[in-house]
Design a protein around this motif. Structure first.
Motif, PDB file in Angstrom:
ATOM      1  N   SER A 171       1.574 -18.840  -0.677  1.00  0.00           N
ATOM      2  CA  SER A 171       0.906 -17.934   0.260  1.00  0.00           C
ATOM      3  C   SER A 171       1.876 -16.964   0.929  1.00  0.00           C
ATOM      4  O   SER A 171       1.466 -15.918   1.424  1.00  0.00           O
ATOM      5  CB  SER A 171       0.148 -18.728   1.326  1.00  0.00           C
ATOM      6  OG  SER A 171       1.048 -19.519   2.070  1.00  0.00           O
ATOM      7  N   ALA A 172       3.160 -17.279   0.919  1.00  0.00           N
ATOM      8  CA  ALA A 172       4.160 -16.393   1.532  1.00  0.00           C
ATOM      9  C   ALA A 172       4.298 -15.073   0.769  1.00  0.00           C
ATOM     10  O   ALA A 172       4.765 -14.081   1.334  1.00  0.00           O
ATOM     11  CB  ALA A 172       5.517 -17.090   1.602  1.00  0.00           C
ATOM     12  N   ILE A 173       3.870 -15.050  -0.484  1.00  0.00           N
ATOM     13  CA  ILE A 173       4.000 -13.822  -1.272  1.00  0.00           C
ATOM     14  C   ILE A 173       2.649 -13.149  -1.508  1.00  0.00           C
ATOM     15  O   ILE A 173       2.539 -12.272  -2.355  1.00  0.00           O
ATOM     16  CB  ILE A 173       4.716 -14.092  -2.618  1.00  0.00           C
ATOM     17  CG1 ILE A 173       3.958 -15.116  -3.464  1.00  0.00           C
ATOM     18  CG2 ILE A 173       6.152 -14.527  -2.384  1.00  0.00           C
ATOM     19  CD1 ILE A 173       4.498 -15.306  -4.861  1.00  0.00           C
ATOM     20  N   ARG A 174       1.640 -13.561  -0.748  1.00  0.00           N
ATOM     21  CA  ARG A 174       0.296 -13.001  -0.899  1.00  0.00           C
ATOM     22  C   ARG A 174      -0.245 -12.538   0.439  1.00  0.00           C
ATOM     23  O   ARG A 174       0.120 -13.051   1.477  1.00  0.00           O
ATOM     24  CB  ARG A 174      -0.653 -14.073  -1.455  1.00  0.00           C
ATOM     25  CG  ARG A 174      -0.236 -14.608  -2.791  1.00  0.00           C
ATOM     26  CD  ARG A 174      -0.973 -15.863  -3.163  1.00  0.00           C
ATOM     27  NE  ARG A 174      -2.418 -15.719  -3.082  1.00  0.00           N
ATOM     28  CZ  ARG A 174      -3.253 -16.749  -3.162  1.00  0.00           C
ATOM     29  NH1 ARG A 174      -2.803 -17.961  -3.316  1.00  0.00           N
ATOM     30  NH2 ARG A 174      -4.537 -16.571  -3.089  1.00  0.00           N
ATOM     31  N   GLN A 175      -1.155 -11.583   0.389  1.00  0.00           N
ATOM     32  CA  GLN A 175      -1.880 -11.186   1.594  1.00  0.00           C
ATOM     33  C   GLN A 175      -2.823 -12.325   1.989  1.00  0.00           C
ATOM     34  O   GLN A 175      -3.294 -13.084   1.139  1.00  0.00           O
ATOM     35  CB  GLN A 175      -2.709  -9.925   1.324  1.00  0.00           C
ATOM     36  CG  GLN A 175      -1.902  -8.683   1.113  1.00  0.00           C
ATOM     37  CD  GLN A 175      -1.209  -8.233   2.385  1.00  0.00           C
ATOM     38  OE1 GLN A 175      -1.731  -8.366   3.481  1.00  0.00           O
ATOM     39  NE2 GLN A 175      -0.009  -7.707   2.225  1.00  0.00           N
ATOM     40  N   GLU A 176      -3.119 -12.421   3.257  1.00  0.00           N
ATOM     41  CA  GLU A 176      -4.101 -13.406   3.693  1.00  0.00           C
ATOM     42  C   GLU A 176      -5.447 -13.058   3.080  1.00  0.00           C
ATOM     43  O   GLU A 176      -5.788 -11.886   2.922  1.00  0.00           O
ATOM     44  CB  GLU A 176      -4.220 -13.396   5.214  1.00  0.00           C
ATOM     45  CG  GLU A 176      -3.049 -14.009   5.926  1.00  0.00           C
ATOM     46  CD  GLU A 176      -3.270 -14.041   7.423  1.00  0.00           C
ATOM     47  OE1 GLU A 176      -4.427 -14.222   7.866  1.00  0.00           O
ATOM     48  OE2 GLU A 176      -2.274 -13.870   8.140  1.00  0.00           O
ATOM     49  N   ALA A 198      -5.165 -16.816  -8.385  1.00  0.00           N
ATOM     50  CA  ALA A 198      -3.913 -17.148  -7.699  1.00  0.00           C
ATOM     51  C   ALA A 198      -4.073 -18.408  -6.851  1.00  0.00           C
ATOM     52  O   ALA A 198      -3.157 -19.224  -6.755  1.00  0.00           O
ATOM     53  CB  ALA A 198      -3.459 -15.966  -6.838  1.00  0.00           C
ATOM     54  N   ASP A 199      -5.244 -18.590  -6.260  1.00  0.00           N
ATOM     55  CA  ASP A 199      -5.507 -19.831  -5.517  1.00  0.00           C
ATOM     56  C   ASP A 199      -5.494 -21.030  -6.455  1.00  0.00           C
ATOM     57  O   ASP A 199      -4.925 -22.072  -6.140  1.00  0.00           O
ATOM     58  CB  ASP A 199      -6.861 -19.767  -4.808  1.00  0.00           C
ATOM     59  CG  ASP A 199      -6.790 -19.098  -3.456  1.00  0.00           C
ATOM     60  OD1 ASP A 199      -5.671 -18.808  -2.979  1.00  0.00           O
ATOM     61  OD2 ASP A 199      -7.860 -18.872  -2.864  1.00  0.00           O
ATOM     62  N   LEU A 200      -6.131 -20.891  -7.606  1.00  0.00           N
ATOM     63  CA  LEU A 200      -6.140 -22.001  -8.580  1.00  0.00           C
ATOM     64  C   LEU A 200      -4.731 -22.345  -9.035  1.00  0.00           C
ATOM     65  O   LEU A 200      -4.403 -23.511  -9.227  1.00  0.00           O
ATOM     66  CB  LEU A 200      -6.981 -21.640  -9.807  1.00  0.00           C
ATOM     67  CG  LEU A 200      -8.476 -21.812  -9.673  1.00  0.00           C
ATOM     68  CD1 LEU A 200      -9.157 -21.427 -10.984  1.00  0.00           C
ATOM     69  CD2 LEU A 200      -8.858 -23.210  -9.276  1.00  0.00           C
ATOM     70  N   TRP A 201      -3.909 -21.324  -9.202  1.00  0.00           N
ATOM     71  CA  TRP A 201      -2.527 -21.542  -9.649  1.00  0.00           C
ATOM     72  C   TRP A 201      -1.612 -21.941  -8.494  1.00  0.00           C
ATOM     73  O   TRP A 201      -0.425 -22.171  -8.696  1.00  0.00           O
ATOM     74  CB  TRP A 201      -1.985 -20.291 -10.320  1.00  0.00           C
ATOM     75  CG  TRP A 201      -2.558 -20.034 -11.672  1.00  0.00           C
ATOM     76  CD1 TRP A 201      -3.217 -20.906 -12.482  1.00  0.00           C
ATOM     77  CD2 TRP A 201      -2.505 -18.794 -12.384  1.00  0.00           C
ATOM     78  NE1 TRP A 201      -3.589 -20.288 -13.647  1.00  0.00           N
ATOM     79  CE2 TRP A 201      -3.164 -18.986 -13.612  1.00  0.00           C
ATOM     80  CE3 TRP A 201      -1.988 -17.549 -12.084  1.00  0.00           C
ATOM     81  CZ2 TRP A 201      -3.294 -17.993 -14.562  1.00  0.00           C
ATOM     82  CZ3 TRP A 201      -2.122 -16.551 -13.032  1.00  0.00           C
ATOM     83  CH2 TRP A 201      -2.765 -16.771 -14.251  1.00  0.00           C
TER      84      TRP A 201
END
Length: 184
Positions: free
Chosen positions: A163-168, A156-159
């Motif tokens: 960040s608003a739709i992911r956990q920290e 997900a980081d590569l893509w």
């Protein structure tokens, strides 16, 4: 009369420089920017000098990939040495290192070339070796799922998933590490 002193040849230093320049080009401009000419120019050598160390672009990229896996493996080894709890120790180290990949664009970009079947085989061989070594501590399906979750966060980081739709990352890392303690 002055004599010009040539420095002794240091093939390993040049080899490391070629690997670093290749990884940097891939990280900054994408794998398509990695050409023999571009790497040679970045390293300050001729194409012949590059070919002395790597007979083809494919072998150069493979060497960068292997180098990145060695760094990855070294980071895992360092964490394993500090983990007193044997159950899930490889999975915890794997999670911690994978979730750090996002902070290192050179490693993340280098690992993004895994669509190449030869590179996939190198990764698979490394993982098979690690899982065989840690069969007694990390063979459960629960730990496998946890490792896949860490891989998914890295992907997900590569893509560049918003960040608003992911956990920290740190919250997720702690959750996954905690889950390795509970997994059978």
């Amino acid at each position: 009369m002055t004599s010009i002193r040539q420095s002794p040849k240091q093939p390993e230093v040049l080899r490391r420089k070629l690997l670093a320049c290749t990884a940097q080009l891939a990280a900054e401009q994408g794998i398509n920017a990695v050409t023999i000419q571009a790497v040679a120019a970045a390293a300050g050598v001729t194409k012949g000098g590059l070919f002395h160390h790597f007979p083809s672009k494919e072998k150069l990229i493979e060497a960068v990939f292997r180098d990145q896996i060695e760094q990855f493996d070294g980071a895992i080894e360092a964490l394993l040495a500090d983990d007193a709890d044997t159950h899930g120790c490889f999975s915890r180290a794997y999670i911690n290192v994978v979730l750090q990949l996002s902070d290192n664009p050179l490693i993340a970009q280098s690992l993004s070339v895994i669509s190449d079947t030869a590179l996939c085989q190198i990764w698979s061989d490394w993982l098979r070796d690690r899982l065989t070594r840690h069969q007694a501590t990390d063979a459960s399906i629960e730990l496998e799922v946890i490792r896949y979750a860490a891989d998914g966060y890295w992907l997900a980081d590569l893509w560049k998933v918003d960040s608003a739709i992911r956990q920290e990352r740190e919250i997720l890392r702690l959750h996954l590490i905690n889950a390795t303690m509970k997994a059978p």
